[in-house]
Motif scaffolding. Structure first.
Motif, PDB file in Angstrom:
ATOM      1  N   SER A 309       0.838  -1.204   0.000  1.00 22.24           N
ATOM      2  CA  SER A 309       0.000   0.000   0.000  1.00 22.24           C
ATOM      3  C   SER A 309       0.864   1.242   0.000  1.00 22.24           C
ATOM      4  CB  SER A 309      -0.922   0.014   1.225  1.00 22.24           C
ATOM      5  OG  SER A 309      -1.865  -1.024   1.149  1.00 22.24           O
ATOM      6  N   THR A 310       0.333   2.291  -0.567  1.00 25.94           N
ATOM      7  CA  THR A 310       1.008   3.580  -0.540  1.00 25.94           C
ATOM      8  C   THR A 310       0.133   4.572   0.203  1.00 25.94           C
ATOM      9  OG1 THR A 310       2.034   5.294  -1.906  1.00 25.94           O
ATOM     10  CG2 THR A 310      -0.008   4.354  -2.731  1.00 25.94           C
ATOM     11  N   THR A 311       0.767   5.519   0.880  1.00 21.38           N
ATOM     12  CA  THR A 311       0.025   6.526   1.643  1.00 21.38           C
ATOM     13  C   THR A 311      -0.080   7.805   0.822  1.00 21.38           C
ATOM     14  OG1 THR A 311       0.778   5.617   3.757  1.00 21.38           O
ATOM     15  CG2 THR A 311      -0.039   7.885   3.760  1.00 21.38           C
ATOM     16  N   LEU A 312      -1.278   8.343   0.746  1.00 24.06           N
ATOM     17  CA  LEU A 312      -1.547   9.549  -0.039  1.00 24.06           C
ATOM     18  C   LEU A 312      -2.087  10.645   0.879  1.00 24.06           C
ATOM     19  CD1 LEU A 312      -3.567   7.706  -2.821  1.00 24.06           C
ATOM     20  CD2 LEU A 312      -1.166   8.348  -2.966  1.00 24.06           C
ATOM     21  N   THR A 313      -1.797  11.884   0.550  1.00 23.22           N
ATOM     22  CA  THR A 313      -2.311  13.010   1.337  1.00 23.22           C
ATOM     23  C   THR A 313      -2.831  14.099   0.409  1.00 23.22           C
ATOM     24  OG1 THR A 313      -0.120  14.051   1.441  1.00 23.22           O
ATOM     25  CG2 THR A 313      -0.721  12.589   3.258  1.00 23.22           C
ATOM     26  N   ALA A 314      -3.782  14.869   0.907  1.00 28.06           N
ATOM     27  CA  ALA A 314      -4.336  16.000   0.156  1.00 28.06           C
ATOM     28  C   ALA A 314      -4.946  16.973   1.149  1.00 28.06           C
ATOM     29  CB  ALA A 314      -5.387  15.534  -0.846  1.00 28.06           C
ATOM     30  N   GLY A 315      -5.019  18.245   0.755  1.00 26.62           N
ATOM     31  CA  GLY A 315      -5.582  19.255   1.646  1.00 26.62           C
ATOM     32  C   GLY A 315      -6.326  20.329   0.881  1.00 26.62           C
ATOM     33  N   ALA A 316      -7.088  21.132   1.612  1.00 19.64           N
ATOM     34  CA  ALA A 316      -7.842  22.231   1.006  1.00 19.64           C
ATOM     35  C   ALA A 316      -7.985  23.364   2.019  1.00 19.64           C
ATOM     36  CB  ALA A 316      -9.206  21.750   0.540  1.00 19.64           C
ATOM     37  N   LYS A 317      -8.337  24.555   1.488  1.00 20.28           N
ATOM     38  CA  LYS A 317      -8.425  25.756   2.319  1.00 20.28           C
ATOM     39  C   LYS A 317      -9.768  26.441   2.117  1.00 20.28           C
ATOM     40  CE  LYS A 317      -6.165  30.297   2.863  1.00 20.28           C
ATOM     41  NZ  LYS A 317      -5.048  31.146   2.376  1.00 20.28           N
ATOM     42  N   ALA A 318     -10.341  26.904   3.229  1.00 19.65           N
ATOM     43  CA  ALA A 318     -11.606  27.644   3.186  1.00 19.65           C
ATOM     44  C   ALA A 318     -11.391  29.035   3.774  1.00 19.65           C
ATOM     45  CB  ALA A 318     -12.683  26.907   3.971  1.00 19.65           C
ATOM     46  N   THR A 319     -12.011  30.020   3.146  1.00 16.92           N
ATOM     47  CA  THR A 319     -11.959  31.406   3.632  1.00 16.92           C
ATOM     48  C   THR A 319     -13.384  31.899   3.813  1.00 16.92           C
ATOM     49  OG1 THR A 319      -9.887  31.834   2.449  1.00 16.92           O
ATOM     50  CG2 THR A 319     -11.193  33.753   3.108  1.00 16.92           C
ATOM     51  N   TRP A 320     -13.650  32.606   4.913  1.00 14.16           N
ATOM     52  CA  TRP A 320     -14.995  33.136   5.128  1.00 14.16           C
ATOM     53  C   TRP A 320     -14.910  34.624   5.479  1.00 14.16           C
ATOM     54  CZ3 TRP A 320     -12.762  29.042   7.666  1.00 14.16           C
ATOM     55  CH2 TRP A 320     -12.267  29.284   8.947  1.00 14.16           C
ATOM     56  N   THR A 321     -15.878  35.365   4.968  1.00 12.78           N
ATOM     57  CA  THR A 321     -15.918  36.816   5.170  1.00 12.78           C
ATOM     58  C   THR A 321     -17.298  37.232   5.655  1.00 12.78           C
ATOM     59  OG1 THR A 321     -16.615  37.220   2.893  1.00 12.78           O
ATOM     60  CG2 THR A 321     -14.238  37.138   3.313  1.00 12.78           C
ATOM     61  N   ALA A 322     -17.395  38.503   6.069  1.00 13.85           N
ATOM     62  CA  ALA A 322     -18.672  39.002   6.571  1.00 13.85           C
ATOM     63  C   ALA A 322     -19.649  39.288   5.447  1.00 13.85           C
ATOM     64  CB  ALA A 322     -18.447  40.264   7.402  1.00 13.85           C
ATOM     65  N   THR A 323     -19.136  39.484   4.240  1.00  9.07           N
ATOM     66  CA  THR A 323     -19.988  39.762   3.086  1.00  9.07           C
ATOM     67  C   THR A 323     -19.744  38.720   2.020  1.00  9.07           C
ATOM     68  OG1 THR A 323     -18.308  41.207   2.144  1.00  9.07           O
ATOM     69  CG2 THR A 323     -19.977  42.238   3.535  1.00  9.07           C
ATOM     70  N   ALA A 324     -20.630  38.738   1.037  1.00  9.69           N
ATOM     71  CA  ALA A 324     -20.487  37.774  -0.048  1.00  9.69           C
ATOM     72  C   ALA A 324     -19.192  38.036  -0.796  1.00  9.69           C
ATOM     73  CB  ALA A 324     -21.669  37.874  -1.002  1.00  9.69           C
ATOM     74  N   PRO A 325     -18.569  36.992  -1.347  1.00  6.97           N
ATOM     75  CA  PRO A 325     -17.358  37.177  -2.153  1.00  6.97           C
ATOM     76  C   PRO A 325     -17.611  38.154  -3.288  1.00  6.97           C
ATOM     77  CG  PRO A 325     -17.756  34.858  -1.717  1.00  6.97           C
ATOM     78  CD  PRO A 325     -18.970  35.596  -1.239  1.00  6.97           C
ATOM     79  N   ALA A 326     -16.633  39.012  -3.550  1.00  6.35           N
ATOM     80  CA  ALA A 326     -16.783  40.025  -4.596  1.00  6.35           C
ATOM     81  C   ALA A 326     -16.967  39.374  -5.947  1.00  6.35           C
ATOM     82  CB  ALA A 326     -15.545  40.928  -4.611  1.00  6.35           C
ATOM     83  N   THR A 327     -17.854  39.983  -6.741  1.00  6.21           N
ATOM     84  CA  THR A 327     -18.068  39.493  -8.109  1.00  6.21           C
ATOM     85  C   THR A 327     -17.883  40.656  -9.064  1.00  6.21           C
ATOM     86  OG1 THR A 327     -20.439  39.902  -7.956  1.00  6.21           O
ATOM     87  CG2 THR A 327     -19.675  37.692  -7.407  1.00  6.21           C
ATOM     88  N   THR A 328     -17.517  40.392 -10.261  1.00 11.30           N
ATOM     89  CA  THR A 328     -17.298  41.439 -11.267  1.00 11.30           C
ATOM     90  C   THR A 328     -18.630  41.834 -11.887  1.00 11.30           C
ATOM     91  OG1 THR A 328     -15.124  40.540 -11.747  1.00 11.30           O
ATOM     92  CG2 THR A 328     -16.106  42.002 -13.408  1.00 11.30           C
ATOM     93  N   THR A 329     -18.954  43.164 -11.855  1.00  9.19           N
ATOM     94  CA  THR A 329     -20.213  43.645 -12.430  1.00  9.19           C
ATOM     95  C   THR A 329     -19.918  44.682 -13.496  1.00  9.19           C
ATOM     96  OG1 THR A 329     -20.402  45.333 -10.726  1.00  9.19           O
ATOM     97  CG2 THR A 329     -21.509  43.220 -10.317  1.00  9.19           C
ATOM     98  N   THR A 330     -20.847  44.849 -14.415  1.00  7.93           N
ATOM     99  CA  THR A 330     -20.689  45.837 -15.480  1.00  7.93           C
ATOM    100  C   THR A 330     -21.228  47.176 -15.004  1.00  7.93           C
ATOM    101  OG1 THR A 330     -20.979  44.114 -17.134  1.00  7.93           O
ATOM    102  CG2 THR A 330     -21.254  46.394 -17.873  1.00  7.93           C
ATOM    103  N   PRO A 331     -20.470  48.268 -15.095  1.00  6.90           N
ATOM    104  CA  PRO A 331     -20.974  49.587 -14.661  1.00  6.90           C
ATOM    105  C   PRO A 331     -22.258  49.929 -15.396  1.00  6.90           C
ATOM    106  CG  PRO A 331     -18.599  49.654 -15.104  1.00  6.90           C
ATOM    107  CD  PRO A 331     -19.091  48.320 -15.561  1.00  6.90           C
ATOM    108  N   ALA A 332     -23.130  50.698 -14.703  1.00  7.57           N
ATOM    109  CA  ALA A 332     -24.440  51.034 -15.268  1.00  7.57           C
ATOM    110  C   ALA A 332     -24.307  51.766 -16.596  1.00  7.57           C
ATOM    111  CB  ALA A 332     -25.231  51.898 -14.271  1.00  7.57           C
ATOM    112  N   ALA A 333     -23.294  52.671 -16.691  1.00 11.96           N
ATOM    113  CA  ALA A 333     -23.142  53.446 -17.923  1.00 11.96           C
ATOM    114  C   ALA A 333     -22.857  52.526 -19.091  1.00 11.96           C
ATOM    115  CB  ALA A 333     -22.012  54.463 -17.764  1.00 11.96           C
ATOM    116  N   GLN A 334     -22.028  51.494 -18.852  1.00 12.35           N
ATOM    117  CA  GLN A 334     -21.715  50.553 -19.915  1.00 12.35           C
ATOM    118  C   GLN A 334     -22.898  49.656 -20.214  1.00 12.35           C
ATOM    119  OE1 GLN A 334     -18.158  48.435 -19.105  1.00 12.35           O
ATOM    120  NE2 GLN A 334     -16.853  50.263 -18.971  1.00 12.35           N
TER     121      GLN A 334
END
Length: 375
Positions: A309-334
């Motif tokens: 048998s071989t031993t395998l490892t893996a990991g992951a990271k979570a980040t949490w904020t007070a507001t929703a993650p920023a998303t890219t929006t189109t300016p109203a003028a455009q």
């Protein structure tokens, strides 16, 4: 090869072949030895030219340390313990193209991965009863060895275990029926073949995710060919790793395809956390070892029935904020200016400039024609 002695000889030579596992096929192999004896099954009736060979699961002790368990193929061949050292070859490079092994290697590989000892007796008993087969007090290791080796011979040598009397030696009716039940399963419709075993793997995707406080960050999906043995977390108090139902999850509950989440309760300060998994996965089952001088002296071939048998490892990271993650929006003028043009890398002024050039050229041509007419 109709005796356990011949099988043992084949496996001995295979020890050297197993050393060859450390080097590319065709390179000089490392030598090794096979332990005397092995774990015996029963002598079986293969009918016709198959004879009544003794089934044995041998242990190969490798010269570079470690050991593997093997079954044999080519039951009619012999091996010289002292001379026929073996070399590993690709699973699809069997030296005898006319052998049943060549045409049935995928099904033989499936037998090795779904028979004993890759699957223990308790697992096999559960599989068989689930398939509607009747066992007598479970399944013993001796019965499992017998059935698995006979199933391997069925595909490597084209021989059949006799249904009416599968065992040559005296045994209870229940034992004979148990052997037949596993043999019938391994050689039956459930055997869909296995061209190549999956590479040992453990992965968590995605490796990073962001979410909001008061919610669950995820999902993170676990993909693995092994068994998860350990779960570690670096999370602040109150933050937990949970399943899709929001319940705290343990390592033993994480399988291939499991989705996990990082549960961040309301009131938690913005931050990050990580978690990691450790799993064990088998490697090496279904390897082929052939006598190095097979072309001049055909000898018994051996196939690896279990693995390290071989031993395998893996990991992951979570980040949490007070507001929703920023998303890219189109300016109203455009947004009010209509659909955007595709950016091809050319300036929007190029067409206008080209138009002016053409207009100027047209005017010049008209002036030239007027002067010529007045001449």
């Amino acid at each position: 090869m109709a005796s356990g002695l011949k099988i043992g000889s084949g496996v001995l030579a295979a020890a050297a072949a197993l050393m060859a596992a450390a080097v590319p096929a065709g390179a000089d192999g490392v030598t090794g030895t096979v332990a005397d004896g092995g774990t015996s099954g029963y002598r079986v009736n293969l009918g016709g030219a198959g004879g009544d060979p003794h089934t044995i699961l041998f242990t190969l002790t490798l010269s570079n340390g470690g050991s593997l368990r093997v079954y044999c193929a080519e039951i009619k061949e012999k091996i010289d313990h002292a001379k026929d050292l073996m070399v590993e070859r690709p699973w699809d490079a069997y030296p005898n193209a006319s052998s049943p092994f060549t045409a049935q290697r995928d099904k033989l590989n499936w037998v090795l991965h779904n028979g004993f000892p890759v699957k223990d007796t308790a697992t096999l008993a559960s599989v068989l009863t689930g398939a509607g087969k009747t066992l007598h007090g479970g399944l013993s290791a001796k019965e499992a060895i017998t059935a698995t080796q006979a199933a391997a011979w069925h595909f490597s040598d084209g021989v059949d275990l006799e249904a009416a009397a599968p065992l040559k030696e005296a045994a209870t009716k229940g034992t004979a029926e148990d052997v037949w039940a596993l043999y019938d399963y391994l050689t039956g419709a459930q055997n869909v073949g296995l061209g190549k075993a999956p590479t040992a793997a453990l992965e968590i995707t995605p490796k990073e995710q962001t979410g909001r406080i008061g919610q669950r960050v995820g999902p993170f999906t676990v993909n693995t060919t092994g068994d998860v043995k350990e779960l570690t977390t670096q999370l602040p108090a109150g933050v937990q790793l949970v399943d899709k139902d929001g319940k705290e999850i343990a390592a033993t509950a994480i399988k291939n395809g499991t989705q996990v989440f990082v549960d961040v309760p309301a009131g938690t300060a913005p931050g990050t956390g990580t978690f990691g998994l450790s799993a064990t996965a088998p490697v090496a089952t279904g390897r082929l070892f052939v006598a190095g001088n097979y072309a001049d002296h055909p000898a018994q071939t051996v196939i690896v029935a279990t693995s390290e048998s071989t031993t395998l490892t893996a990991g992951a990271k979570a980040t949490w904020t007070a507001t929703a993650p920023a998303t890219t929006t189109t300016p109203a003028a455009q947004a009010s200016a209509g659909p955007a043009l595709a950016d091809t890398g050319a300036s929007i002024f190029v067409p206008a400039l080209l138009g002016l050039v053409l207009l100027g050229a047209g005017g010049a041509a008209l002036l030239f024609l007027r002067r010529r007419g007045n001449a």
